[in-house]
Design an enzyme around this catalytic site. Structure first.
Site, PDB file in Angstrom:
ATOM      1  N   GLU A   1      -2.800 -23.386 -22.636  1.00  0.00           N
ATOM      2  CA  GLU A   1      -3.990 -22.513 -22.651  1.00  0.00           C
ATOM      3  C   GLU A   1      -4.006 -21.610 -23.875  1.00  0.00           C
ATOM      4  O   GLU A   1      -5.029 -21.014 -24.194  1.00  0.00           O
ATOM      5  CB  GLU A   1      -4.069 -21.690 -21.350  1.00  0.00           C
ATOM      6  CG  GLU A   1      -3.166 -20.470 -21.256  1.00  0.00           C
ATOM      7  CD  GLU A   1      -1.700 -20.806 -20.967  1.00  0.00           C
ATOM      8  OE1 GLU A   1      -1.326 -21.997 -20.963  1.00  0.00           O
ATOM      9  OE2 GLU A   1      -0.922 -19.853 -20.758  1.00  0.00           O
TER      10      GLU A   1
ATOM     11  N   HIS B   1       2.677 -23.304 -23.038  1.00  0.00           N
ATOM     12  CA  HIS B   1       1.356 -22.738 -22.705  1.00  0.00           C
ATOM     13  C   HIS B   1       0.201 -23.475 -23.382  1.00  0.00           C
ATOM     14  O   HIS B   1      -0.295 -23.007 -24.405  1.00  0.00           O
ATOM     15  CB  HIS B   1       1.306 -21.279 -23.165  1.00  0.00           C
ATOM     16  CG  HIS B   1       2.180 -20.361 -22.384  1.00  0.00           C
ATOM     17  ND1 HIS B   1       1.731 -19.618 -21.326  1.00  0.00           N
ATOM     18  CD2 HIS B   1       3.494 -20.079 -22.516  1.00  0.00           C
ATOM     19  CE1 HIS B   1       2.717 -18.902 -20.833  1.00  0.00           C
ATOM     20  NE2 HIS B   1       3.803 -19.161 -21.540  1.00  0.00           N
TER      21      HIS B   1
ATOM     22  N   ARG C   1       9.356 -16.997 -23.960  1.00  0.00           N
ATOM     23  CA  ARG C   1      10.440 -16.743 -22.983  1.00  0.00           C
ATOM     24  C   ARG C   1      10.430 -17.825 -21.903  1.00  0.00           C
ATOM     25  O   ARG C   1      10.461 -17.546 -20.694  1.00  0.00           O
ATOM     26  CB  ARG C   1      10.289 -15.362 -22.340  1.00  0.00           C
ATOM     27  CG  ARG C   1      10.551 -14.212 -23.305  1.00  0.00           C
ATOM     28  CD  ARG C   1      10.590 -12.870 -22.607  1.00  0.00           C
ATOM     29  NE  ARG C   1       9.360 -12.566 -21.895  1.00  0.00           N
ATOM     30  CZ  ARG C   1       8.247 -12.167 -22.499  1.00  0.00           C
ATOM     31  NH1 ARG C   1       8.211 -12.014 -23.813  1.00  0.00           N
ATOM     32  NH2 ARG C   1       7.170 -11.913 -21.810  1.00  0.00           N
TER      33      ARG C   1
ATOM     34  N   CYS D   1       4.796 -22.318 -17.337  1.00  0.00           N
ATOM     35  CA  CYS D   1       5.826 -21.316 -17.598  1.00  0.00           C
ATOM     36  C   CYS D   1       6.305 -20.654 -16.299  1.00  0.00           C
ATOM     37  O   CYS D   1       6.963 -21.312 -15.499  1.00  0.00           O
ATOM     38  CB  CYS D   1       5.303 -20.326 -18.629  1.00  0.00           C
ATOM     39  SG  CYS D   1       6.615 -19.526 -19.552  1.00  0.00           S
TER      40      CYS D   1
HETATM   41  N1  GLN Z   1      10.428 -15.712 -18.524  1.00  0.00           N
HETATM   42  C1  GLN Z   1       9.313 -15.522 -17.632  1.00  0.00           C
HETATM   43  C2  GLN Z   1       9.778 -15.532 -16.172  1.00  0.00           C
HETATM   44  O1  GLN Z   1      10.861 -15.896 -15.915  1.00  0.00           O
HETATM   45  C3  GLN Z   1       8.272 -16.590 -17.836  1.00  0.00           C
HETATM   46  C4  GLN Z   1       7.625 -16.380 -19.160  1.00  0.00           C
HETATM   47  C5  GLN Z   1       6.198 -16.870 -19.221  1.00  0.00           C
HETATM   48  O2  GLN Z   1       5.601 -17.234 -18.211  1.00  0.00           O
HETATM   49  N2  GLN Z   1       5.622 -16.812 -20.405  1.00  0.00           N
HETATM   50  O3  GLN Z   1       9.036 -15.158 -15.305  1.00  0.00           O
END
Ligand code: GLN
Length: 198
Positions: free
Chosen positions: A175, A173, A138, A80
């Site tokens: 994890e 994710h 997100r 992410c």
């Molecule tokens: N939207 C977040 C960012 O841009 C990332 C979201 C996440 O790591 N769960 O940093």
């Protein structure tokens, strides 16, 4: 084998627990300094807030050292926000996060799935791993790959998992889904790496 988790912010303990459960207690190590990086065979950059993680990585010296290591075949996996940090380039929102590690030949889009679908779960086919339950929060996504980067999983028009030699990136994710196959896959990269016996 010790696997470091960049521990400034975000989903740190979940990755450490997964590593400990696969390799034994104490195998997952929190990393907050360049010195701590010297003692691990691989690193996971967790999800969280890429602006914050990036800022703290830079001010601590972790950023410079990790960039150097990543260029020398050190295994790094970004989930992410961590995926954003690994990318060579990104959209305007990514540009605002500050300098990226720029290790993987890919262009990422921050918050690619927008407000309507901020968080969701999907069953996806991942190359080399199989069908996975993927948790997106997100999430960013890969808009374009080039050079040595290859796609491992797609969702809609985006790539959501990618690999480039020693480097692995997932927009979702593993994890958090209780499925250890991704961590096993990453550990198998570390097993073959010159950094194994650090
Ligand atoms: N939207 C977040 C960012 O841009 C990332 C979201 C996440 O790591 N769960 O940093």
């Amino acid at each position: 084998m010790k696997v470091g988790v960049i521990a400034f912010q975000g989903a740190v303990s979940e990755h450490m627990q997964m590593i400990d459960s696969l390799l034994g207690k104490g195998s997952g190590v929190a990393v907050r300094s360049a010195e701590e990086l010297e003692r691990v065979s691989a690193v996971i950059i967790p999800g969280g807030e890429s602006t914050t993680i990036g800022k703290l990585m830079r001010s601590s010296g972790v950023f410079r050292k990790l960039k150097e290591l990543g260029d020398s075949s050190f295994p790094i996996w970004g989930t992410c926000a961590g995926m954003i940090m690994l990318a060579r380039e990104g959209d305007a929102q990514v540009e605002r996060t500050g300098e990226l590690l720029g290790l993987m030949d890919m262009r990422v889009k921050r918050n690619a799935f927008g407000r309507q679908r901020e968080s969701f779960e999907e069953e996806l086919e991942v190359a080399g791993i199989g069908r996975c339950h993927c948790v997106f929060i997100r999430a960013p996504a890969v808009e374009r790959i080039y050079g040595r980067c290859r796609a491992l999983a797609h969702f809609g028009r985006y790539i959501v998992a990618a690999e480039q030699g020693n480097l692995l990136a997932t927009a979702f994710h593993p994890e958090l889904s209780g499925d250890s196959r991704f961590h096993r896959y990453f550990i198998s990269k570390v097993d073959k790496s010159i950094f194994l016996n650090r």
